[in-house]
Design an enzyme around this catalytic site. Structure first.
Site, PDB file in Angstrom:
ATOM      1  N   SER A 422      22.198  27.092  18.009  1.00  0.00           N
ATOM      2  CA  SER A 422      22.233  25.668  18.319  1.00  0.00           C
ATOM      3  C   SER A 422      23.152  24.870  17.412  1.00  0.00           C
ATOM      4  CB  SER A 422      20.819  25.093  18.259  1.00  0.00           C
ATOM      5  OG  SER A 422      20.203  25.411  17.039  1.00  0.00           O
ATOM      6  N   HIS A 450      20.739  26.924  24.739  1.00  0.00           N
ATOM      7  CA  HIS A 450      22.131  26.457  24.834  1.00  0.00           C
ATOM      8  C   HIS A 450      22.999  27.389  25.664  1.00  0.00           C
ATOM      9  CE1 HIS A 450      21.269  23.385  21.872  1.00  0.00           C
ATOM     10  NE2 HIS A 450      20.569  24.314  21.244  1.00  0.00           N
ATOM     11  N   LYS A 480      18.254  20.834  27.972  1.00  0.00           N
ATOM     12  CA  LYS A 480      19.652  20.763  27.531  1.00  0.00           C
ATOM     13  C   LYS A 480      20.541  20.633  28.782  1.00  0.00           C
ATOM     14  CE  LYS A 480      18.048  21.376  23.366  1.00  0.00           C
ATOM     15  NZ  LYS A 480      17.608  22.480  22.546  1.00  0.00           N
TER      16      LYS A 480
HETATM   17  C1  LIG Z   1      16.304  22.458  21.611  1.00  0.00           C
HETATM   18  C2  LIG Z   1      15.884  23.841  21.339  1.00  0.00           C
HETATM   19  C3  LIG Z   1      14.561  24.253  21.480  1.00  0.00           C
HETATM   20  C4  LIG Z   1      13.451  23.291  21.734  1.00  0.00           C
HETATM   21  O1  LIG Z   1      13.504  22.778  23.006  1.00  0.00           O
HETATM   22  P1  LIG Z   1      12.855  21.357  23.345  1.00  0.00           P
HETATM   23  O2  LIG Z   1      12.765  21.366  24.806  1.00  0.00           O
HETATM   24  O3  LIG Z   1      13.815  20.352  22.837  1.00  0.00           O
HETATM   25  O4  LIG Z   1      11.546  21.284  22.672  1.00  0.00           O
HETATM   26  C5  LIG Z   1      14.269  25.580  21.294  1.00  0.00           C
HETATM   27  N1  LIG Z   1      15.226  26.466  20.967  1.00  0.00           N
HETATM   28  C6  LIG Z   1      16.509  26.093  20.789  1.00  0.00           C
HETATM   29  C7  LIG Z   1      17.523  27.114  20.408  1.00  0.00           C
HETATM   30  C8  LIG Z   1      16.877  24.771  20.951  1.00  0.00           C
HETATM   31  O5  LIG Z   1      18.116  24.390  20.731  1.00  0.00           O
END
Ligand SMILES: *Cc1c(COP(=O)(O)O)cnc(C)c1O
Length: 631
Positions: A422, A450, A480
């Protein structure tokens, strides 16, 4: 006192290649001048900071000094800098200072100064005439200093008490905060007329060379020069200075919340302060993970609105009670079909999916292998599982292999990694990861937060990118590229059944809003119908990386995340602020999201962005980096 006896001030300073090493001063009777000068010189020559190549001893008359009784000294024990600064804050607040947080927030600005910051305690205006040097307090000593023994051993306590006594008795000064720049001396103090001199046994970590001083001022600005004159010129002898610090510590109950407050101060002083805010609409955001621009898509909005009309705004209960509505099941079927697995489970957030899935899959005595740069939700899932966690070096599958061997056989073993990382935008060598897990009988899990919607020709993620098989657990988020919120696991029916029966964050939390599930379902449909979106975002990211490289900032790319390394936390914040002044919202990512000293800008590219936006941002980053290069 014998009035015939003449007094002299002696001031020693020693330096090495123009760098200050040590300094000291005395006020002694005439007959002691020669011996004292000798002592000061030998002190200069044997300083722990090194041998000087320049020593200066200045001797001046110091007749008619003002005599001041030493402040009463007390000691407050602090186990950590956080606790210490909590005490500082409490003492200042009890002494009637109002803007204590802000005062302490300014403290780190005094680190580079030789003297002190002179700060208006109410307006927080800085009043020292020379901001680089600050204000010095000088021409002072303990009244009987010539009778003391062991003059070469620098006595932090009595020298500080003498100084604080002069400072606090200076017209206009109402208090002082001080932390020594001696890396081995972690005790600091707060002094005011009413508190006296309060030693606090820990204000920094051992080995930290930072040190600073604030003089708190209250009065008219016209009289600042009088204050400075007194500090810098008035001869002062302090009577009744004890030779050693008080050992009896004050045991007044410490407000249990003051430690939290002290910790907040540490965060401020380290340049790591964060606050929530609504991002200003006039800024162009390069911070969202809305890679495909779907969060504003009218079709998703319409799907959500229709679901609200039909099912209301809340689910009413957890999924296993009455919270499951048709959109939840529809979304789970759709996710499984999209990723090519038998089944899927949806949680309210990605964080909950990771925490709930990992803690269900592994328990006490089991082993989890986790990449050192995995997302915090994976880290927390590992902790909550109470399994033994083996952290392997980032993307180092040889190290993963070694850790698997080290763990030996267990009831269950699970290896988990971000698919696309991330904060760095790089990704795991998935075929090798899967092979390693398969060969060792380790459950494989990847987090495609991602990767979904970004990697692979049609956005199905890293398996599609590599053209390889699936891990046992394919976790991802709806928050995302899919522009909604929620987390999911795509896996076999058996694994999904297990998670529905064992994952506490699935079982004991209200089902996500049906409208969100309906919108996410719509996002999947759009992606299936227009897979070209995926290439649009990847091409834009590659174009942006090329623009940065042209401007002398090579970056890695391939996903939608482009990290621009800065290193220093404060500089990263400064660059981010400079970009904000130019109309760009690009967050500085700092500890604890990334390691200390690895602060960076994180640029997230979206299919929505135009080429000219990317060019303007690349120019602005180059300028902001130049602007902050000195800091
Ligand atoms: C954003 C993210 C999460 C958490 O997801 P949310 O829906 O924002 O709680 C988990 N793993 C990774 C790699 C992320 O970037």
């Amino acid at each position: 006192m014998n009035n015939q006896r003449r007094l002299f001030s002696l001031k020693m300073r020693a330096s090495q290649q123009n760098r200050h090493i040590s300094g000291a001063e005395r006020i002694v009777p005439e007959e002691c001048v020669a011996a004292t000068a000798g002592e000061l010189v030998s002190r200069a020559m044997s300083h722990s900071k090194g041998q000087p190549d320049f020593v200066n001893v200045k001797i001046e008359s110091a007749d008619q000094p003002m005599e001041l009784p030493a402040l009463t000294a007390t000691t407050r024990e602090a186990a950590t800098p956080e606790a210490g600064w909590g005490i500082v804050k409490q003492l200042l607040a009890e002494s009637g200072f109002r803007r204590v947080d802000e005062i302490i927030g300014l403290f780190s600005q005094t680190y580079p100064m030789r003297g002190a910051m002179l700060l208006d305690a109410d307006t927080l205006e800085r009043l020292e005439p020379d901001r680089e040097r600050g204000v010095r307090a000088t021409y002072m000593d303990a009244a009987d200093s010539s009778k003391r023994t062991a003059p070469t051993a620098k006595n932090h306590f009595s020298e500080a008490l003498v100084l604080a006594t002069k400072v606090v008795n200076t017209p206009g000064i109402v208090g002082e905060i001080c932390m020594s720049d001696d890396p081995d001396y972690v005790t600091g103090y707060v002094a005011t007329k009413t508190l006296g001199y309060v030693r606090i046994t820990c204000l920094k970590r051992r080995g930290d060379p930072a040190g600073g001083r604030i003089f708190l001022y209250r009065g008219s600005k016209e009289r600042v020069s009088e204050t400075v004159e007194f500090l810098q010129c008035r001869r002062v002898l302090v009577t009744g200075v004890p030779s050693s610090p008080p050992t009896k510590t004050e045991t007044a109950a410490v407000d249990p919340l003051s430690e939290l407050d002290g910790e907040l101060d540490e965060i401020r002083r380290a340049g790591l302060w964060r606050s929530v805010r609504v991002s200003p609409p006039q800024l162009q955001s390069f911070a969202d993970n809305d890679y495909l621009g779907l969060s504003e898509d009218p079709r998703l909005k319409a799907a959500a609105v229709a679901a609200i009309a039909e099912f209301g705004t809340g689910s009413g209960a957890s999924r296993l009670v009455t919270g499951t509505k048709p959109p939840h099941l529809q979304l789970e079927r759709h996710l499984a079909a999209f990723k090519g697995t038998e089944d899927a489970v949806v949680w309210a957030t990605g964080y909950m999916a990771n925490v709930g899935a990992i803690s269900a899959l592994a328990g006490k005595g089991d082993a989890i292998f986790s990449d050192e740069l995995n997302h915090a939700s994976i880290v927390d899932g590992c902790r909550l599982s109470r399994a033994e966690v083996f952290i392997y070096r980032h993307n180092d599958l040889d190290d993963l292999s070694a850790k698997i061997a080290q763990a030996g056989p267990r009831r269950r073993r699970l290896a988990v990694t971000d698919a696309v990382f991330s904060m760095d935008g790089d990704w795991v060598d998935l075929p090798r990861f899967l092979e390693l897990c398969r060969a060792n009988g380790v459950i494989s899990m990847i987090d495609e937060a991602h990767a979904t919607g970004v990697m692979g020709d049609t956005g199905r993620g890293l398996c599609e990118h590599f053209g390889c098989g699936h891990p046992d657990i394919l976790m991802g988020t709806l928050s995302k590229a899919l522009g909604c919120e929620g987390g999911y696991v795509c896996a076999s029916r058996m694994v999904c059944d297990y998670l529905r029966n064992r994952s506490r964050s699935f079982i004991f939390s209200t089902a996500p809003c049906p409208a969100t599930a309906a919108a996410a379902d719509c996002a999947l449909t759009i992606l299936e119908e227009k897979p070209g979106l995926v290439l649009v975002v990847r091409n834009k990211a590659a174009a942006f990386a090329a623009l940065l490289a042209e401007r002398g900032m090579p970056v890695q790319s391939g996903s939608a995340i482009i990290p621009v390394m800065v290193g220093d936390e404060k500089r990263a914040s400064a660059v981010s602020q400079a970009l904000e002044r130019r109309g760009f919202l690009v967050p500085a990512i700092r500890y604890p999201t990334v390691a200390r000293g690895q602060a960076r800008l994180r640029v997230a590219i979206s299919a929505r962005m135009e080429k000219k936006d990317l060019e303007a941002l690349a120019d602005a980053i180059a300028e902001a980096m130049r602007e902050t290069a000195q800091d």
